[in-house]
Design an enzyme around this catalytic site. Structure first.
Site, PDB file in Angstrom:
ATOM      1  N   SER A 141      68.417   5.953 -11.749  1.00 29.04           N
ATOM      2  CA  SER A 141      68.599   7.414 -11.737  1.00 29.04           C
ATOM      3  C   SER A 141      67.247   8.062 -12.003  1.00 29.04           C
ATOM      4  CB  SER A 141      69.567   7.797 -12.851  1.00 29.04           C
ATOM      5  OG  SER A 141      69.537   9.183 -13.075  1.00 29.04           O
ATOM      6  N   TYR A 154      73.488   8.633 -21.282  1.00 34.10           N
ATOM      7  CA  TYR A 154      73.349   8.231 -19.866  1.00 34.10           C
ATOM      8  C   TYR A 154      71.856   8.038 -19.547  1.00 34.10           C
ATOM      9  CZ  TYR A 154      73.521   8.520 -14.757  1.00 34.10           C
ATOM     10  OH  TYR A 154      73.362   8.276 -13.411  1.00 34.10           O
TER      11      TYR A 154
HETATM   12  N1  LIG Z   1      76.140  10.992  -8.477  1.00 36.03           N
HETATM   13  C1  LIG Z   1      74.963  11.244  -9.004  1.00 36.03           C
HETATM   14  O1  LIG Z   1      74.554  12.426  -9.131  1.00 36.03           O
HETATM   15  C2  LIG Z   1      74.052  10.130  -9.442  1.00 36.03           C
HETATM   16  C3  LIG Z   1      72.715  10.444  -9.756  1.00 36.03           C
HETATM   17  C4  LIG Z   1      71.859   9.417 -10.174  1.00 36.03           C
HETATM   18  C5  LIG Z   1      72.324   8.115 -10.267  1.00 36.03           C
HETATM   19  N2  LIG Z   1      73.620   7.833  -9.963  1.00 36.03           N
HETATM   20  C6  LIG Z   1      74.060   6.442 -10.109  1.00 36.03           C
HETATM   21  O2  LIG Z   1      74.607   5.975  -8.889  1.00 36.03           O
HETATM   22  C7  LIG Z   1      75.608   4.990  -9.160  1.00 36.03           C
HETATM   23  C8  LIG Z   1      76.893   5.357  -8.438  1.00 36.03           C
HETATM   24  O3  LIG Z   1      77.348   6.606  -8.939  1.00 36.03           O
HETATM   25  P1  LIG Z   1      78.398   7.527  -8.163  1.00 36.03           P
HETATM   26  O4  LIG Z   1      77.892   8.904  -8.231  1.00 36.03           O
HETATM   27  O5  LIG Z   1      78.756   6.947  -6.866  1.00 36.03           O
HETATM   28  O6  LIG Z   1      79.622   7.420  -9.191  1.00 36.03           O
HETATM   29  P2  LIG Z   1      81.200   7.489  -8.917  1.00 36.03           P
HETATM   30  O7  LIG Z   1      81.802   7.837 -10.233  1.00 36.03           O
HETATM   31  O8  LIG Z   1      81.497   8.354  -7.739  1.00 36.03           O
HETATM   32  O9  LIG Z   1      81.572   5.982  -8.522  1.00 36.03           O
HETATM   33  C9  LIG Z   1      81.333   4.942  -9.440  1.00 36.03           C
HETATM   34  C10 LIG Z   1      82.176   3.731  -9.055  1.00 36.03           C
HETATM   35  O10 LIG Z   1      81.935   2.739 -10.064  1.00 36.03           O
HETATM   36  C11 LIG Z   1      83.182   2.203 -10.478  1.00 36.03           C
HETATM   37  N3  LIG Z   1      83.078   1.698 -11.849  1.00 36.03           N
HETATM   38  C12 LIG Z   1      83.096   2.405 -13.013  1.00 36.03           C
HETATM   39  N4  LIG Z   1      83.029   1.576 -14.055  1.00 36.03           N
HETATM   40  C13 LIG Z   1      82.960   0.321 -13.554  1.00 36.03           C
HETATM   41  C14 LIG Z   1      82.879  -0.973 -14.141  1.00 36.03           C
HETATM   42  N5  LIG Z   1      82.898  -1.147 -15.476  1.00 36.03           N
HETATM   43  N6  LIG Z   1      82.816  -2.054 -13.325  1.00 36.03           N
HETATM   44  C15 LIG Z   1      82.839  -1.899 -11.985  1.00 36.03           C
HETATM   45  N7  LIG Z   1      82.946  -0.711 -11.366  1.00 36.03           N
HETATM   46  C16 LIG Z   1      82.999   0.392 -12.157  1.00 36.03           C
HETATM   47  C17 LIG Z   1      84.176   3.351 -10.335  1.00 36.03           C
HETATM   48  O11 LIG Z   1      85.525   2.874 -10.242  1.00 36.03           O
HETATM   49  C18 LIG Z   1      83.688   4.035  -9.060  1.00 36.03           C
HETATM   50  O12 LIG Z   1      84.294   3.490  -7.903  1.00 36.03           O
HETATM   51  C19 LIG Z   1      75.739   4.947 -10.693  1.00 36.03           C
HETATM   52  O13 LIG Z   1      74.988   3.882 -11.200  1.00 36.03           O
HETATM   53  C20 LIG Z   1      75.160   6.277 -11.125  1.00 36.03           C
HETATM   54  O14 LIG Z   1      74.682   6.224 -12.439  1.00 36.03           O
HETATM   55  C21 LIG Z   1      74.495   8.802  -9.539  1.00 36.03           C
END
Ligand SMILES: NC(=O)c1ccc[n+]([C@@H]2O[C@H](COP(=O)([O-])OP(=O)(O)OC[C@H]3O[C@@H](n4cnc5c(N)ncnc54)[C@H](O)[C@@H]3O)[C@@H](O)[C@H]2O)c1
Length: 276
Positions: A141, A154
């Site tokens: 991130s 986070y």
């Molecule tokens: N969306 C954003 O703005 C953003 C920004 C920076 C980084 N990220 C990172 O990108 C990655 C994906 O995020 P996203 O936005 O798609 O999130 P999201 O919440 O849309 O999806 C996350 C997925 O991870 C799964 N998950 C949660 N806990 C879990 C576990 N213990 N084991 C296995 N699966 C699990 C959930 O069921 C879900 O399908 C994450 O690492 C997040 O930190 C997201």
């Protein structure tokens, strides 16, 4: 990038039931890779894999479970052969300022984002080294450069992940594995919707947000190009990295960005009310 130039790989993606992980799996399949989608949400991940056809399969994986990681690698090996690429994408957030967040939620964030990902990397190190090749892509991130209000733990988990990732990559520099770290900015997924519900992390809306497909493109491109680290957006992302190095500068610029994020969040909320 011309998909025809990409070599077909077996890719294991975590958190692939929705958001960025689902977009990564979809694009990887479209580019000719074979993908084992994994997620803690078994029903959703199985259904997602079915929608992608025979180059996709699914298995339940809670990334906090060491035994679960072994099962997921074995499942991928049984269906497609050895895993060439691990995309460690699963992550969670709980918003609110640190003083108001229950202790368990602080712990959950670290357990999933940091310790869960570490467990996955260690499993992959052992299995990929035994095969003599492999590529570990960790989804981190932009908050790993710039600490933000409303997400303290986070941000800490992602700072920790960045440090772990590069430490391991350096330890393994003479081995057969490649390492890539990808830093999404605000991306329109369930996670961003969660942030919209809480003004304490309004800074998430200070800059423009990205579609998950854009982040997926960077990840799937990285399978072929193997960059060391990818930041978003390419130029402004560099500015954020620099601000994170100088604490006085950081303390000045973040409240300004936060105020912009609050205004932008109000605009987005009133826009969505108007469309109800
Ligand atoms: N969306 C954003 O703005 C953003 C920004 C920076 C980084 N990220 C990172 O990108 C990655 C994906 O995020 P996203 O936005 O798609 O999130 P999201 O919440 O849309 O999806 C996350 C997925 O991870 C799964 N998950 C949660 N806990 C879990 C576990 N213990 N084991 C296995 N699966 C699990 C959930 O069921 C879900 O399908 C994450 O690492 C997040 O930190 C997201």
């Amino acid at each position: 990038m011309n998909p025809k130039n990409e070599q077909e790989q077996v890719v294991l993606v975590t958190g692939a039931a929705g958001g960025i992980g689902a977009a990564i799996a979809e694009l990887a399949v479209a580019r000719g890779h074979r993908v084992m989608l994994t997620d803690v949400d078994e029903v959703a991940v199985v259904s997602r894999a079915r929608s992608l056809g025979p180059r996709a399969a699914a298995c339940m994986l809670d990334i906090r479970s060491s035994a679960g990681w072994t099962r997921a690698f074995e499942a991928a090996e049984a269906v497609f052969g050895g895993v060439d690429v691990l995309v460690n994408n699963a992550g969670i957030t709980h918003t609110r300022v640190a003083r108001d967040l229950p202790e368990q939620q602080h712990r959950d964030i670290v357990e999933v984002n940091l310790l869960g990902t570490i467990t996955g990397v260690c499993t992959a190190l052992e299995r990929m080294t035994a095969r003599g090749r492999g590529h570990i892509i960790n989804v981190c991130s932009m908050t790993s450069f710039l600490p933000l209000p409303g997400y303290a733990t986070y941000c800490a988990s992602k700072f920790g992940l960045r440090a772990f990732h590069h430490s391991v990559a350096i330890e393994e520099r003479d081995g057969p594995l490649d390492f890539t770290l990808i830093h999404p900015p605000s991306t329109r997924t369930g996670m961003l919707a969660q942030e919209m519900a809480d003004p304490s992390c309004a800074i998430a809306f200070a800059e423009k947000s990205y579609a998950p497909q854009r982040i997926a493109r960077a990840v799937v491109d990285a399978i072929a190009t193997k960059p060391v680290e990818v930041v978003f957006p390419p130029l402004a992302g560099r500015v954020q990295r620099i601000a994170g190095v100088f604490p006085r500068l950081m303390r000045r610029v973040i409240p300004v960005a936060e105020a912009r994020g609050l205004r932008q969040r109000e605009r987005l909320l009133s826009h969505s009310d108007a469309h109800r």
